[in-house]
Design an enzyme around this catalytic site. Structure first.
Site, mmCIF file in Angstrom:
data_model
loop_
_atom_site.group_PDB
_atom_site.id
_atom_site.type_symbol
_atom_site.label_atom_id
_atom_site.label_comp_id
_atom_site.label_asym_id
_atom_site.label_seq_id
_atom_site.Cartn_x
_atom_site.Cartn_y
_atom_site.Cartn_z
ATOM 1 C CG ASN A 129 -17.527 -42.814 45.882
ATOM 2 O OD1 ASN A 129 -17.805 -43.890 45.521
ATOM 3 N ND2 ASN A 129 -16.736 -42.580 46.586
ATOM 4 C CB SER A 132 -26.623 -40.231 38.067
ATOM 5 O OG SER A 132 -26.414 -41.228 37.267
ATOM 6 C CD1 TRP A 156 -16.671 -43.840 36.042
ATOM 7 C CD2 TRP A 156 -16.044 -45.348 34.468
ATOM 8 N NE1 TRP A 156 -16.863 -44.859 36.654
ATOM 9 C CE2 TRP A 156 -16.575 -45.703 35.739
ATOM 10 C CE3 TRP A 156 -16.104 -45.950 33.348
ATOM 11 C CZ2 TRP A 156 -16.610 -47.243 35.677
ATOM 12 C CZ3 TRP A 156 -16.212 -47.352 33.312
ATOM 13 C CH2 TRP A 156 -16.395 -47.904 34.568
ATOM 14 C CB THR A 158 -13.634 -40.190 26.798
ATOM 15 O OG1 THR A 158 -14.579 -40.804 27.266
ATOM 16 C CG2 THR A 158 -13.362 -40.336 25.152
ATOM 17 C CD GLU A 363 -21.642 -36.709 26.087
ATOM 18 O OE1 GLU A 363 -22.349 -35.643 25.905
ATOM 19 O OE2 GLU A 363 -20.557 -36.663 25.455
ATOM 20 C CB THR A 365 -28.094 -43.382 32.834
ATOM 21 O OG1 THR A 365 -29.006 -42.746 33.864
ATOM 22 C CG2 THR A 365 -26.659 -43.658 33.491
ATOM 23 C CB SER A 366 -31.906 -44.587 29.579
ATOM 24 O OG SER A 366 -31.300 -44.759 28.265
ATOM 25 C CD GLU A 367 -31.886 -45.652 33.953
ATOM 26 O OE1 GLU A 367 -30.987 -45.556 33.643
ATOM 27 O OE2 GLU A 367 -32.474 -47.212 33.887
HETATM 28 C C1 LIG Z 1 -16.832 -45.444 28.168
HETATM 29 C C2 LIG Z 1 -17.299 -44.173 29.282
HETATM 30 C C3 LIG Z 1 -16.777 -43.078 28.812
HETATM 31 C C4 LIG Z 1 -16.988 -41.827 29.637
HETATM 32 N N1 LIG Z 1 -16.640 -40.754 29.439
HETATM 33 C C5 LIG Z 1 -16.604 -39.631 30.237
HETATM 34 C C6 LIG Z 1 -15.982 -38.299 30.297
HETATM 35 O O1 LIG Z 1 -15.402 -38.418 29.216
HETATM 36 N N2 LIG Z 1 -16.110 -37.582 31.012
HETATM 37 C C7 LIG Z 1 -16.819 -37.514 32.106
HETATM 38 O O2 LIG Z 1 -17.224 -36.625 33.039
HETATM 39 N N3 LIG Z 1 -17.409 -38.760 32.208
HETATM 40 C C8 LIG Z 1 -17.565 -39.652 31.475
HETATM 41 N N4 LIG Z 1 -18.004 -40.836 31.748
HETATM 42 C C9 LIG Z 1 -18.930 -41.268 32.816
HETATM 43 C C10 LIG Z 1 -20.641 -41.439 32.540
HETATM 44 O O3 LIG Z 1 -21.161 -40.158 32.038
HETATM 45 C C11 LIG Z 1 -21.176 -41.886 33.764
HETATM 46 O O4 LIG Z 1 -20.852 -43.259 33.922
HETATM 47 C C12 LIG Z 1 -22.668 -41.772 33.945
HETATM 48 O O5 LIG Z 1 -22.881 -40.421 33.979
HETATM 49 C C13 LIG Z 1 -23.324 -42.743 34.868
HETATM 50 O O6 LIG Z 1 -22.682 -42.401 36.185
HETATM 51 P P1 LIG Z 1 -22.231 -43.615 37.135
HETATM 52 O O7 LIG Z 1 -21.440 -44.586 36.200
HETATM 53 O O8 LIG Z 1 -21.510 -43.156 38.226
HETATM 54 O O9 LIG Z 1 -23.558 -44.405 37.449
HETATM 55 P P2 LIG Z 1 -24.674 -44.209 38.628
HETATM 56 O O10 LIG Z 1 -24.891 -42.789 38.727
HETATM 57 O O11 LIG Z 1 -24.180 -44.615 39.799
HETATM 58 O O12 LIG Z 1 -25.923 -44.819 38.218
HETATM 59 C C14 LIG Z 1 -26.141 -46.029 38.386
HETATM 60 C C15 LIG Z 1 -27.580 -46.513 38.033
HETATM 61 O O13 LIG Z 1 -28.292 -45.708 38.893
HETATM 62 C C16 LIG Z 1 -29.234 -44.871 38.092
HETATM 63 N N5 LIG Z 1 -29.534 -43.765 38.749
HETATM 64 C C17 LIG Z 1 -28.717 -42.865 39.206
HETATM 65 N N6 LIG Z 1 -29.418 -41.724 39.727
HETATM 66 C C18 LIG Z 1 -30.811 -42.263 39.460
HETATM 67 C C19 LIG Z 1 -32.003 -41.347 39.736
HETATM 68 N N7 LIG Z 1 -32.008 -40.305 40.215
HETATM 69 N N8 LIG Z 1 -33.102 -41.728 39.316
HETATM 70 C C20 LIG Z 1 -32.882 -43.003 38.525
HETATM 71 N N9 LIG Z 1 -32.197 -43.747 38.348
HETATM 72 C C21 LIG Z 1 -30.835 -43.281 38.688
HETATM 73 C C22 LIG Z 1 -28.536 -44.736 36.829
HETATM 74 O O14 LIG Z 1 -29.332 -44.534 35.809
HETATM 75 C C23 LIG Z 1 -27.827 -45.912 36.495
HETATM 76 O O15 LIG Z 1 -28.617 -47.019 35.988
HETATM 77 C C24 LIG Z 1 -17.811 -42.149 30.701
HETATM 78 C C25 LIG Z 1 -18.557 -43.380 31.096
HETATM 79 C C26 LIG Z 1 -18.000 -44.423 30.347
HETATM 80 C C27 LIG Z 1 -18.499 -45.874 30.626
#
Ligand SMILES: Cc1cc2nc3c(=O)[nH]c(=O)nc-3n(C[C@H](O)[C@H](O)[C@H](O)COP(=O)(O)OP(=O)(O)OC[C@H]3O[C@@H](n4cnc5c(N)ncnc54)[C@H](O)[C@@H]3O)c2cc1C
Length: 379
Positions: A129, A132, A156, A158, A363, A365-367
């Site tokens: 949960n 970002s 998530w 790696t 690492e 998102t683009s946002e």
């Molecule tokens: C293949 C893979 C490998 C990974 N490896 C690792 C790892 O080794 N270690 C680790 O710790 N994590 C890892 N991650 C996690 C990764 O860093 C997160 O998926 C990423 O940071 C986004 O978090 P979330 O998926 O919870 O998306 P969310 O944070 O739920 O975001 C959902 C959407 O909302 C947008 N959003 C959220 N907040 C804002 C804001 N304030 N303003 C505008 N837009 C916003 C996001 O940009 C996105 O488009 C990995 C993910 C993947 C898919």
């Protein structure tokens, strides 16, 4: 800034390219289909010094700089994004965190094993949960005498399952308070530490992504990385450097997709001529080449600042943001240039297309990159 490629960078590029073509290319679709994480490939990369690229030689690493690191990640990712992603996560995140914030005992204990790939590294910040909004983490570490009791789930991650050692960032203070998290080193097999669900992904399928579960996992205080309360700040510093490697991964994928498209456009005949004769295709190639060169310059700029020890939060976020977005654009155009053949698994571009999407998410998102860049320019 002098961005001419040094002889050293050329040498490591060549050795990474040869390795990727000989050891990875013949098997990558099999690993992709079955979601196999090819541990043996990382052991081989360890023998070549590519699992401890930035680790000083005194800890068993290669002692190279960010230009060489970026070149290695690019060459591997030109062939297989999954191996590139795992290589980046191992080097920048777990190994990089211990290198940057470990004490001498911790460095001597873990870095030689990580640098040679005796140990595969994992790094846990994200939770189900809190992605970002990672600072709002729920996994806790509570001090009990000389030990810390860890409870919670990281998602998530790696190498969340196959990682031999993980750096885990846990909440040690009140929710939403300042300086409320701390980083710890946890080894696989430690009581109370187990792997959870392995994700079934769109792309990067040969890079293992899994949950790490902590259930009354008792960790000695000696495994704490740095000061209590400094975990989130440490993580943000690690991500500054890590973003260069995800930018290099993105660029490698874009280059792989572009090179395949360029060659194909000269071979594929329609209307009695190569499709590269059509302006619609030639202009796509021109756009791809332009974006690739621009991304390369941005990455070089971030590398240059990093090796000089100068602030580079903005530059690494810009490089990661731009390179990841153009990686998706270039690999999308590549599928278009291949036409129907690009939509099959007989040609490499469908995999570049699937793999590239991770780069705009992992690492940060683009946002989130835009938030970081905006914060820096509005300072
Ligand atoms: C293949 C893979 C490998 C990974 N490896 C690792 C790892 O080794 N270690 C680790 O710790 N994590 C890892 N991650 C996690 C990764 O860093 C997160 O998926 C990423 O940071 C986004 O978090 P979330 O998926 O919870 O998306 P969310 O944070 O739920 O975001 C959902 C959407 O909302 C947008 N959003 C959220 N907040 C804002 C804001 N304030 N303003 C505008 N837009 C916003 C996001 O940009 C996105 O488009 C990995 C993910 C993947 C898919």
């Amino acid at each position: 800034m002098d961005f001419s490629t040094s002889e050293l960078t050329q040498q490591v590029s060549l050795s990474a390219r040869e390795f990727a073509l000989q050891q990875i290319k013949p098997n990558l679709m099999e690993w992709d289909e079955s979601q196999e994480f090819p541990v043996h490939i990382f052991k081989e990369l360890g023998k070549l010094g590519m699992m401890g690229v930035l680790v000083p030689e005194k800890y068993g690493g290669s002692g190279l700089g960010y230009f060489e690191y970026s070149a290695i990640i690019q060459e591997i990712s030109k062939v297989c994004g999954s191996v590139g992603l795992s290589l980046a996560a191992h080097n920048s995140l777990c190994t990089g965190h211990i290198l940057a914030f470990g004490n001498e005992d911790q460095k001597q204990k873990y870095l030689p094993k990580l640098a040679t790939a005796e140990f595969i590294g994992a790094w846990g910040l994200t939770e189900p949960n809190t992605g970002s909004d990672a600072g709002n983490m729920k996994t806790t570490a509570v001090k009990e005498g000389d030990y810390w009791m860890l409870n919670g789930t990281k998602s998530w991650i790696t190498h969340g399952k196959s990682g031999d050692v993980a750096v885990v960032i846990c909440r040690t203070g009140e929710p939403r308070s300042k300086n409320n998290s701390t980083a710890f080193i946890v080894e696989r097999g430690h009581p109370g530490f187990s792997a959870g669900k392995k994700e079934n992904k769109l792309g990067m399928r040969a890079s293992e992504t899994a949950e790490m579960i902590f259930d009354n996992c008792k960790i000695p205080d000696a495994n704490r990385l740095g000061e209590v309360g400094s975990g989130f700040k440490q993580a943000m510093k690690i991500l500054d450097g890590g973003r260069i490697s995800i930018a290099a991964l993105s660029l490698g994928i874009a280059k792989g997709a572009y090179e395949a498209s360029l060659a194909y456009s000269k071979e594929r005949q329609q209307f009695d001529q190569p499709i590269s004769n059509f302006q619609g295709i030639a202009f796509k190639l021109a756009d791809m080449a332009t974006k690739i060169e621009a991304a390369e310059l941005l990455i070089n700029m971030a590398c240059d600042l990093k090796i000089k020890g100068l602030p580079m939060t903005k530059e690494s976020a810009i490089a990661k943001y731009y390179a990841s977005e153009i990686s998706v654009e270039v690999s999308t155009d590549a599928v278009q240039i291949f036409g129907g053949y690009g939509y099959t698994k007989d040609f490499p571009v469908e995999k570049f297309y699937r793999d590239s999407k991770l780069c705009t998410i992992g690492e940060g998102t683009s946002e989130i990159q835009k938030l970081v860049i905006a914060r820096e320019v509005l300072k």
